[in-house]
Scaffold this motif. Structure first.
Motif, PDB file in Angstrom:
ATOM      1  N   ILE A  70       0.697  -1.180   0.081  1.00 29.18           N
ATOM      2  CA  ILE A  70       0.113   0.088   0.060  1.00 29.18           C
ATOM      3  C   ILE A  70       0.846   1.363  -0.060  1.00 29.18           C
ATOM      4  N   PRO A  71       0.839   2.247  -0.787  1.00 21.96           N
ATOM      5  CA  PRO A  71       1.301   3.379  -0.913  1.00 21.96           C
ATOM      6  C   PRO A  71       0.814   4.317   0.006  1.00 21.96           C
ATOM      7  N   GLY A  72       1.555   5.513   0.513  1.00 23.79           N
ATOM      8  CA  GLY A  72       0.812   6.500   1.477  1.00 23.79           C
ATOM      9  C   GLY A  72       1.987   7.224   2.264  1.00 23.79           C
ATOM     10  N   PHE A  73       1.439   7.836   3.466  1.00 25.68           N
ATOM     11  CA  PHE A  73       2.357   8.711   4.191  1.00 25.68           C
ATOM     12  C   PHE A  73       2.355   8.222   5.442  1.00 25.68           C
ATOM     13  N   VAL A  74       3.530   8.432   6.401  1.00 22.35           N
ATOM     14  CA  VAL A  74       3.435   8.043   7.664  1.00 22.35           C
ATOM     15  C   VAL A  74       3.088   9.120   8.644  1.00 22.35           C
ATOM     16  N   VAL A  75       2.357   8.623   9.739  1.00 16.67           N
ATOM     17  CA  VAL A  75       1.925   9.518  10.683  1.00 16.67           C
ATOM     18  C   VAL A  75       2.477   8.796  11.984  1.00 16.67           C
ATOM     19  N   PRO A  76       3.601   9.210  12.698  1.00 15.40           N
ATOM     20  CA  PRO A  76       4.036   8.677  13.777  1.00 15.40           C
ATOM     21  C   PRO A  76       2.942   8.617  15.010  1.00 15.40           C
ATOM     22  N   LEU A  77       2.943   7.510  15.811  1.00 14.82           N
ATOM     23  CA  LEU A  77       2.314   7.334  16.750  1.00 14.82           C
ATOM     24  C   LEU A  77       2.958   7.617  17.993  1.00 14.82           C
ATOM     25  N   SER A  78       4.245   7.990  18.230  1.00 14.29           N
ATOM     26  CA  SER A  78       4.946   8.294  19.349  1.00 14.29           C
ATOM     27  C   SER A  78       5.890   9.379  19.041  1.00 14.29           C
ATOM     28  N   ASP A  79       6.480  10.065  19.879  1.00 18.59           N
ATOM     29  CA  ASP A  79       7.567  11.402  19.613  1.00 18.59           C
ATOM     30  C   ASP A  79       8.904  10.821  19.148  1.00 18.59           C
ATOM     31  N   ASN A  80       9.088   9.582  19.469  1.00 16.07           N
ATOM     32  CA  ASN A  80      10.644   8.912  19.189  1.00 16.07           C
ATOM     33  C   ASN A  80      10.462   8.357  17.720  1.00 16.07           C
ATOM     34  N   ILE A  81      10.497   8.934  16.763  1.00 15.83           N
ATOM     35  CA  ILE A  81      10.378   8.422  15.481  1.00 15.83           C
ATOM     36  C   ILE A  81      11.960   7.734  14.871  1.00 15.83           C
ATOM     37  N   LYS A  82      12.780   7.707  15.799  1.00 20.32           N
ATOM     38  CA  LYS A  82      13.768   7.268  15.414  1.00 20.32           C
ATOM     39  C   LYS A  82      13.958   5.755  15.924  1.00 20.32           C
ATOM     40  N   ARG A  83      12.826   5.303  16.403  1.00 17.75           N
ATOM     41  CA  ARG A  83      12.544   3.903  16.672  1.00 17.75           C
ATOM     42  C   ARG A  83      11.177   3.501  16.645  1.00 17.75           C
ATOM     43  N   MET A  84      10.716   3.930  15.448  1.00 16.10           N
ATOM     44  CA  MET A  84       9.367   3.863  15.031  1.00 16.10           C
ATOM     45  C   MET A  84       9.062   2.319  14.681  1.00 16.10           C
ATOM     46  N   LYS A  85       8.093   1.727  15.349  1.00 19.25           N
ATOM     47  CA  LYS A  85       7.737   0.233  15.014  1.00 19.25           C
ATOM     48  C   LYS A  85       6.342   0.135  14.709  1.00 19.25           C
ATOM     49  N   GLU A  86       5.566   1.434  14.718  1.00 15.03           N
ATOM     50  CA  GLU A  86       3.936   1.440  14.751  1.00 15.03           C
ATOM     51  C   GLU A  86       3.643   2.607  14.444  1.00 15.03           C
ATOM     52  N   PHE A  87       2.934   2.890  13.285  1.00 11.01           N
ATOM     53  CA  PHE A  87       2.672   4.182  12.729  1.00 11.01           C
ATOM     54  C   PHE A  87       1.097   4.037  12.007  1.00 11.01           C
ATOM     55  N   LEU A  88       0.677   5.305  11.529  1.00 11.71           N
ATOM     56  CA  LEU A  88      -0.555   5.213  10.897  1.00 11.71           C
ATOM     57  C   LEU A  88      -0.179   5.410   9.251  1.00 11.71           C
ATOM     58  N   LEU A  89      -0.818   4.728   8.405  1.00 17.54           N
ATOM     59  CA  LEU A  89      -0.411   5.181   7.079  1.00 17.54           C
ATOM     60  C   LEU A  89      -1.639   5.898   6.425  1.00 17.54           C
ATOM     61  N   VAL A  90      -1.632   6.967   5.816  1.00 16.84           N
ATOM     62  CA  VAL A  90      -2.478   7.758   5.227  1.00 16.84           C
ATOM     63  C   VAL A  90      -2.371   8.014   4.042  1.00 16.84           C
ATOM     64  N   PRO A  91      -3.454   8.218   2.920  1.00 14.10           N
ATOM     65  CA  PRO A  91      -3.351   8.457   1.624  1.00 14.10           C
ATOM     66  C   PRO A  91      -2.730   9.558   1.089  1.00 14.10           C
ATOM     67  N   ASN A  92      -2.288  10.657   1.914  1.00 13.93           N
ATOM     68  CA  ASN A  92      -1.587  11.735   1.217  1.00 13.93           C
ATOM     69  C   ASN A  92      -1.302  12.827   2.505  1.00 13.93           C
ATOM     70  N   GLY A  93      -0.011  13.322   2.169  1.00 11.84           N
ATOM     71  CA  GLY A  93       0.623  14.158   3.059  1.00 11.84           C
ATOM     72  C   GLY A  93      -0.182  15.122   3.792  1.00 11.84           C
ATOM     73  N   MET A  94      -1.374  15.654   3.278  1.00 14.11           N
ATOM     74  CA  MET A  94      -2.114  16.703   3.861  1.00 14.11           C
ATOM     75  C   MET A  94      -2.959  15.991   4.871  1.00 14.11           C
ATOM     76  N   ALA A  95      -3.003  14.695   4.696  1.00 17.42           N
ATOM     77  CA  ALA A  95      -3.858  13.987   5.870  1.00 17.42           C
ATOM     78  C   ALA A  95      -3.303  13.696   7.233  1.00 17.42           C
ATOM     79  N   CYS A  96      -2.849  14.763   7.716  1.00 21.78           N
ATOM     80  CA  CYS A  96      -2.275  14.844   8.834  1.00 21.78           C
ATOM     81  C   CYS A  96      -3.348  14.496   9.931  1.00 21.78           C
ATOM     82  N   ILE A  97      -3.059  14.190  11.189  1.00 20.55           N
ATOM     83  CA  ILE A  97      -3.921  13.908  12.004  1.00 20.55           C
ATOM     84  C   ILE A  97      -4.377  15.162  12.842  1.00 20.55           C
ATOM     85  N   HIS A  98      -5.669  15.545  12.592  1.00 21.36           N
ATOM     86  CA  HIS A  98      -6.004  16.775  13.254  1.00 21.36           C
ATOM     87  C   HIS A  98      -7.631  16.501  13.429  1.00 21.36           C
ATOM     88  N   ALA A  99      -8.355  17.650  13.836  1.00 13.08           N
ATOM     89  CA  ALA A  99      -9.828  17.689  14.237  1.00 13.08           C
ATOM     90  C   ALA A  99     -10.510  17.951  13.295  1.00 13.08           C
TER      91      ALA A  99
END
Length: 158
Positions: A70-99
């Motif tokens: 699946i193609p997409g963009f990474v939304v980290p689920l933690s502040d430590n992205i240097k050790r990222m093992k879990e994240f959300l994949l979203v369809p575009n770079g503008m789909a950042c997580i907001h309200a």
């Protein structure tokens, strides 16, 4: 005198090659680069799932448990992205997580078998892994898809 500089250059070049190879090996530990996706899945396929009723077309249901890419963009689920093992994949770079966050059928919760190279989080990627369909909770809302990630690579058109 020229032979002396030739050998120094040769030794330095060899040293650099060894260091680069070791860094590449360390950065890919845990990755299953030999894994091949059975199918490329695009966001239009995923959007066909009705997240209110849970109904999905047969083509999408048939992908459950399969190795997909699946193609997409990474939304980290933690502040430590240097050790990222879990994240959300979203369809575009503008789909950042907001309200409000993107709809549940436009997010994939990815759990990797290894720590991802943090530089991949800054651009489009392909994620390969085993697809699971079903609602799960994430820190940013409901998600309808999970991917047991085996490989993350920069996005390239084949």
């Amino acid at each position: 005198m020229k032979k002396k500089y030739y050998w120094i250059g040769f030794v330095v070049s060899l040293f650099i090659i060894v260091v680069v190879v070791r860094l590449l090996q360390a950065g890919s530990s845990g990755r299953d680069k030999g894994i091949k996706a059975e199918k490329d899945v695009y966001w239009a396929n995923l959007a066909s799932l009705d997240y209110n009723t849970g109904e999905a077309p047969v083509e999408l249901k048939e992908l459950e448990g399969k190795i997909v890419r699946i193609p997409g963009f990474v939304v980290p689920l933690s502040d430590n992205i240097k050790r990222m093992k879990e994240f959300l994949l979203v369809p575009n770079g503008m789909a950042c997580i907001h309200a409000p966050p993107p709809p549940p059928n436009q997010m994939v919760l990815v759990e990797l078998d290894y720590n991802m190279d943090y530089e991949l989080a800054y651009g489009p990627v392909w994620v390969t892994g085993k697809l699971k369909i079903g609602n799960v909770k994430s820190p940013f809302g409901d998600v309808e898809f999970q991917l047991n990630g085996k490989d993350v690579e920069p996005y390239k058109i084949r």
